[in-house]
Design a protein around this motif. Structure first.
Motif, PDB file in Angstrom:
ATOM      1  N   ILE A  44      -5.882  21.912 -34.667  1.00 42.82           N
ATOM      2  CA  ILE A  44      -4.710  21.886 -33.798  1.00 42.82           C
ATOM      3  C   ILE A  44      -4.621  20.476 -33.205  1.00 42.82           C
ATOM      4  CG2 ILE A  44      -3.486  23.012 -31.930  1.00 42.82           C
ATOM      5  CD1 ILE A  44      -4.334  24.822 -34.303  1.00 42.82           C
ATOM      6  N   ILE A  45      -3.444  19.862 -33.353  1.00 38.61           N
ATOM      7  CA  ILE A  45      -3.255  18.475 -32.875  1.00 38.61           C
ATOM      8  C   ILE A  45      -2.138  18.474 -31.840  1.00 38.61           C
ATOM      9  CG2 ILE A  45      -2.690  16.095 -33.492  1.00 38.61           C
ATOM     10  CD1 ILE A  45      -3.696  16.649 -36.281  1.00 38.61           C
ATOM     11  N   CYS A  46      -2.419  17.789 -30.714  1.00 39.29           N
ATOM     12  CA  CYS A  46      -1.425  17.607 -29.655  1.00 39.29           C
ATOM     13  C   CYS A  46      -1.034  16.133 -29.630  1.00 39.29           C
ATOM     14  CB  CYS A  46      -2.009  18.036 -28.306  1.00 39.29           C
ATOM     15  SG  CYS A  46      -0.844  17.835 -26.923  1.00 39.29           S
ATOM     16  N   HIS A  47       0.211  15.824 -30.123  1.00 42.75           N
ATOM     17  CA  HIS A  47       0.723  14.457 -30.141  1.00 42.75           C
ATOM     18  C   HIS A  47       1.421  14.177 -28.822  1.00 42.75           C
ATOM     19  CE1 HIS A  47       0.038  13.965 -34.491  1.00 42.75           C
ATOM     20  NE2 HIS A  47       0.347  15.262 -34.560  1.00 42.75           N
ATOM     21  N   VAL A  48       1.004  13.097 -28.157  1.00 37.24           N
ATOM     22  CA  VAL A  48       1.536  12.776 -26.832  1.00 37.24           C
ATOM     23  C   VAL A  48       2.110  11.358 -26.863  1.00 37.24           C
ATOM     24  CG1 VAL A  48       1.004  12.472 -24.393  1.00 37.24           C
ATOM     25  CG2 VAL A  48      -0.083  14.307 -25.685  1.00 37.24           C
ATOM     26  N   GLU A  49       3.264  11.225 -26.232  1.00 36.73           N
ATOM     27  CA  GLU A  49       3.925   9.928 -26.096  1.00 36.73           C
ATOM     28  C   GLU A  49       4.289   9.720 -24.638  1.00 36.73           C
ATOM     29  OE1 GLU A  49       7.109   7.888 -28.882  1.00 36.73           O
ATOM     30  OE2 GLU A  49       8.078   9.265 -27.492  1.00 36.73           O
ATOM     31  N   GLY A  50       4.002   8.547 -24.115  1.00 38.27           N
ATOM     32  CA  GLY A  50       4.328   8.266 -22.727  1.00 38.27           C
ATOM     33  C   GLY A  50       3.581   7.050 -22.203  1.00 38.27           C
ATOM     34  N   PHE A  51       4.096   6.519 -21.100  1.00 40.48           N
ATOM     35  CA  PHE A  51       3.436   5.396 -20.431  1.00 40.48           C
ATOM     36  C   PHE A  51       3.749   5.478 -18.942  1.00 40.48           C
ATOM     37  CE2 PHE A  51       2.901   1.166 -18.749  1.00 40.48           C
ATOM     38  CZ  PHE A  51       1.741   0.734 -19.367  1.00 40.48           C
ATOM     39  N   VAL A  90      -1.871   3.596 -28.893  1.00 42.59           N
ATOM     40  CA  VAL A  90      -1.147   2.465 -29.454  1.00 42.59           C
ATOM     41  C   VAL A  90       0.342   2.703 -29.265  1.00 42.59           C
ATOM     42  CG1 VAL A  90      -0.676   1.108 -31.526  1.00 42.59           C
ATOM     43  CG2 VAL A  90      -2.963   2.083 -31.182  1.00 42.59           C
ATOM     44  N   ASN A  91       1.015   1.650 -28.676  1.00 44.02           N
ATOM     45  CA  ASN A  91       2.467   1.701 -28.484  1.00 44.02           C
ATOM     46  C   ASN A  91       2.924   2.973 -27.764  1.00 44.02           C
ATOM     47  OD1 ASN A  91       2.900  -0.799 -29.696  1.00 44.02           O
ATOM     48  ND2 ASN A  91       3.086   0.099 -31.738  1.00 44.02           N
ATOM     49  N   GLY A  92       2.144   3.381 -26.771  1.00 41.92           N
ATOM     50  CA  GLY A  92       2.541   4.538 -25.951  1.00 41.92           C
ATOM     51  C   GLY A  92       2.259   5.880 -26.593  1.00 41.92           C
ATOM     52  N   ARG A  93       1.535   5.914 -27.710  1.00 46.81           N
ATOM     53  CA  ARG A  93       1.272   7.186 -28.386  1.00 46.81           C
ATOM     54  C   ARG A  93      -0.215   7.332 -28.707  1.00 46.81           C
ATOM     55  NH1 ARG A  93       6.027   7.837 -32.972  1.00 46.81           N
ATOM     56  NH2 ARG A  93       7.823   7.728 -31.576  1.00 46.81           N
ATOM     57  N   TYR A  94      -0.633   8.573 -28.674  1.00 44.05           N
ATOM     58  CA  TYR A  94      -1.933   8.942 -29.210  1.00 44.05           C
ATOM     59  C   TYR A  94      -1.973  10.465 -29.338  1.00 44.05           C
ATOM     60  CZ  TYR A  94      -3.997  10.475 -24.701  1.00 44.05           C
ATOM     61  OH  TYR A  94      -4.298  11.139 -23.538  1.00 44.05           O
ATOM     62  N   TYR A  95      -3.041  10.944 -29.910  1.00 37.73           N
ATOM     63  CA  TYR A  95      -3.129  12.408 -30.078  1.00 37.73           C
ATOM     64  C   TYR A  95      -4.528  12.868 -29.745  1.00 37.73           C
ATOM     65  CZ  TYR A  95      -5.394  11.358 -34.555  1.00 37.73           C
ATOM     66  OH  TYR A  95      -6.246  10.889 -35.507  1.00 37.73           O
ATOM     67  N   SER A  96      -4.620  14.185 -29.514  1.00 35.42           N
ATOM     68  CA  SER A  96      -5.896  14.853 -29.281  1.00 35.42           C
ATOM     69  C   SER A  96      -5.932  16.089 -30.183  1.00 35.42           C
ATOM     70  CB  SER A  96      -6.028  15.259 -27.809  1.00 35.42           C
ATOM     71  OG  SER A  96      -7.214  16.009 -27.613  1.00 35.42           O
ATOM     72  N   LYS A  97      -7.050  16.288 -30.845  1.00 37.32           N
ATOM     73  CA  LYS A  97      -7.132  17.453 -31.742  1.00 37.32           C
ATOM     74  C   LYS A  97      -8.426  18.211 -31.508  1.00 37.32           C
ATOM     75  CE  LYS A  97      -9.157  15.050 -35.735  1.00 37.32           C
ATOM     76  NZ  LYS A  97      -8.978  14.714 -37.170  1.00 37.32           N
ATOM     77  N   ILE A  98      -8.339  19.554 -31.811  1.00 42.15           N
ATOM     78  CA  ILE A  98      -9.514  20.430 -31.763  1.00 42.15           C
ATOM     79  C   ILE A  98      -9.537  21.260 -33.032  1.00 42.15           C
ATOM     80  CG2 ILE A  98      -9.553  20.520 -29.233  1.00 42.15           C
ATOM     81  CD1 ILE A  98      -8.302  23.276 -29.421  1.00 42.15           C
TER      82      ILE A  98
END
Length: 583
Positions: free
Chosen positions: A433-440, A465-473
């Motif tokens: 499961i991946i949670c893609h997050v964008e923000g600054f 990078v460029n306001g984006r990254y993700y977290s996965k489990i």
């Protein structure tokens, strides 16, 4: 015996007296001797066999004799008369040669050698000439300087201890100087020492110089007579400082450089070509009719662009003798709008302008995070990758050190945006499961699991990078569960949930989020495809137009042909009808 010899003695005495007194004017042999040398005077008479004795005498100016030496032919003895000036200086040899040591000027006399027999006296006169070489001439009392077009004493040429006296000659650059009224005046003086009888010659030179005499050597010489003839001795060269008035002035800018920029210090230097050069001048600044009195330099500090103009200088007592130079003060202004730190929201528009004002064409370069940009930045809709440090740099290539720069630090903020995806492992034993997050600013991610099951792997995060990254489990749920991803930054807290079926229940996987780099590649490919399609459509349109024009032209030609054919048919029918009518 006495009666016999007495007449002889009286006769001899009479002969000697008559020889000494009755022939004072006879000439003779001349001996030239250098001052201080030994005078050697041969008798120049053949010695008679009946010689009784020989004697030497000299004659006074009045003609009276002075005997100085006697030598008997029988006794071989020499006797010297008591004459003070020749004491210890005489030597009479057996052949009656007389030598006088340490020749002096007073030795210039007429000497006579006398050989006496019983019945006769023989004489041979010798004239002595003494010569003294003068000292090397020297130019003394030299003028400190000479002024053009002015008759001024140059110096004295002096030569000492000469006998006889000599003559002094002046030279300019090796050529003899002759008296010339108003230009060359030579005054000669001759003085004799009463004790040594030696002469001192002095020649004074007054000379009217010109600029042609600059660095010209002046010398003098003394010409004198020696034992072997006439000789000349030259002095050392003398070069005089020639003063002449200034005929031209020039102005210089110091330090010399190709271009002057704002903030520089410059020095104006005025130079007159006279000697000595003028020490003071008048300096004229642009727009100022009155001159500023100064030494030969005038300094301008921290010059500005309004200092551009013509600068002049002149003599104080002759303002018409003036020189000028043009000075351009180069400047460069840069205005960046906006500048400093600017914070904007994602999607906002941001116009950026870098305005340049310069004395010449200036080059402009944009940098972002120390990397040169190909063009000026323009933001119609901001993205996170647009954030960074922008620098606008400009410079005048022809002016060393003239460059300006301003910077813009762009911060692009945005509320957290979440998209969740899931993917089943090919083995079927786990799900990612991946949670893609964008923000600054960077949002913090937190996971929440509702239902039974265990976390197979710890949470893994990608780089931001460029306001984006993700977290996965990675999980292996035994029953249906709900995963909640919470992203929070200073702007907002955003929550998103995703239902995940049990591992035993198959379900459709959701595609992963496309990265920015991949998005750009897709966009580039799409643009390429669109370009190709548009190109093909344009080509087809051009071909259609050409074909249409061709068809139209063809139809027009066919109408003309049909019309001509129709006319031929009508003429044929008319001829047939005419034939029928005639029948």
């Amino acid at each position: 015996m006495e009666s016999k010899t007495a007449p002889s003695c009286r006769l001899l005495f009479c002969l000697l007296i008559s020889a000494a007194v009755l022939r004072p004017g006879l000439g003779g042999y001349t001996v030239n001797t250098a001052y201080g040398d030994t005078i050697i005077m041969p008798c120049r008479l053949d010695v008679p066999q009946t010689l009784m004795f020989g004697k030497w005498k000299y004659e006074k100016p009045d003609g009276s004799p002075v005997f100085i030496a006697f030598r008997s032919s029988t006794k071989k003895s020499v006797q010297y008369d008591d004459v003070p000036e020749y004491k210890d200086r005489l030597s009479l040899s057996e052949n009656y040669t007389l030598s006088i040591s340490n020749a002096k000027i007073s030795d210039e006399k007429r000497f006579v050698c006398m050989l006496v027999t019983e019945d006769n006296v023989f004489e041979a006169p010798t004239v002595v000439k003494v010569f003294k070489q003068p000292s090397k001439p020297e130019i003394v009392n030299k003028a400190l300087f000479l002024e053009t077009e002015q008759l001024k004493k140059l110096g004295d040429c002096i030569s000492k201890d000469s006998y006889p006296d000599g003559n002094i000659t002046w030279y300019r650059n090796g050529k003899v100087l002759l008296p010339l009224e108003g230009a060359v005046v030579i005054i000669f003086r001759n003085q004799m020492d009463p004790v040594t009888q030696l002469y001192t010659m002095t020649s004074s030179l007054e000379y009217k110089t010109t600029k042609a005499d600059i660095q010209m050597p002046f010398t003098c010489s003394v010409t004198y007579y020696g034992p072997t003839g006439q000789k000349t001795v030259h002095s050392e060269q003398a070069v005089f400082d020639i003063y002449y008035p200034t005929e031209q002035v020039t102005i210089q800018v110091l330090p010399p450089k190709n271009a002057i920029k704002e903030g520089d210090n410059i020095t104006l230097k005025c130079i007159g070509n006279g000697n000595p050069p003028p020490e003071e001048f008048l300096f004229y600044l642009p727009g100022q009719p009155e001159g500023i009195r100064s030494s030969n330099t005038y300094t301008l500090t921290d010059v500005r662009r309004n200092a551009t103009g013509d600068y002049k200088c002149s003599l104080i007592d002759k303002k018409s003798m003036i020189a000028s130079t043009a000075i351009t003060v180069h400047y460069l202004d840069l205005s960046l709008n906006p500048s400093g730190e600017v914070t904007k929201q994602i999607g906002d528009a941001l116009p950026v302008s870098c305005t340049i004002s310069a004395s010449r064409n200036a080059t402009v370069v944009w940098m972002k995070d120390n990397i040169r940009l190909r063009s000026s930045p323009s933001f119609s809709s901001l993205h996170y990758q647009d954030a960074g440090n922008y620098v606008c740099e400009t410079a005048l290539q022809e002016v060393e050190g003239l460059k300006k720069s301003e910077s813009l630090t762009l911060i692009v903020e945005g509320k957290p945006q979440i998209k969740m995806t899931k993917k089943t492992d090919p083995s079927g034993l786990s799900k990612t499961i991946i949670c893609h997050v964008e923000g600054f600013p960077k949002p913090a991610i937190q996971w929440t699991i509702t239902g039974s099951g265990s976390v197979i792997n710890q949470t893994e995060e990608s780089p931001y990078v460029n306001g984006r990254y993700y977290s996965k489990i990675i999980i292996s749920p035994e029953e249906n569960v709900t995963l909640t991803c919470t992203a929070e930054n200073q702007l907002e807290r955003t929550v998103n949930s995703l239902n995940v079926s049990a591992i035993s229940i198959p379900e459709h996987d959701e595609a992963d989020e496309i990265s920015d780099e991949n998005k750009e590649k897709v966009n580039d490919q799409a643009k390429l495809i669109v370009g190709i399609v548009v190109g093909l459509l344009l080509a087809a349109l051009v071909a259609g137009v050409v074909y249409w024009l061709y068809i139209k032209k063809s139809k027009t030609a066919s109408k003309h042909v049909n019309k001509d054919l129709g006319n031929m048919e009508e003429n044929k029918k008319l001829e047939e009808n005419n034939h029928k009518t005639e029948a």
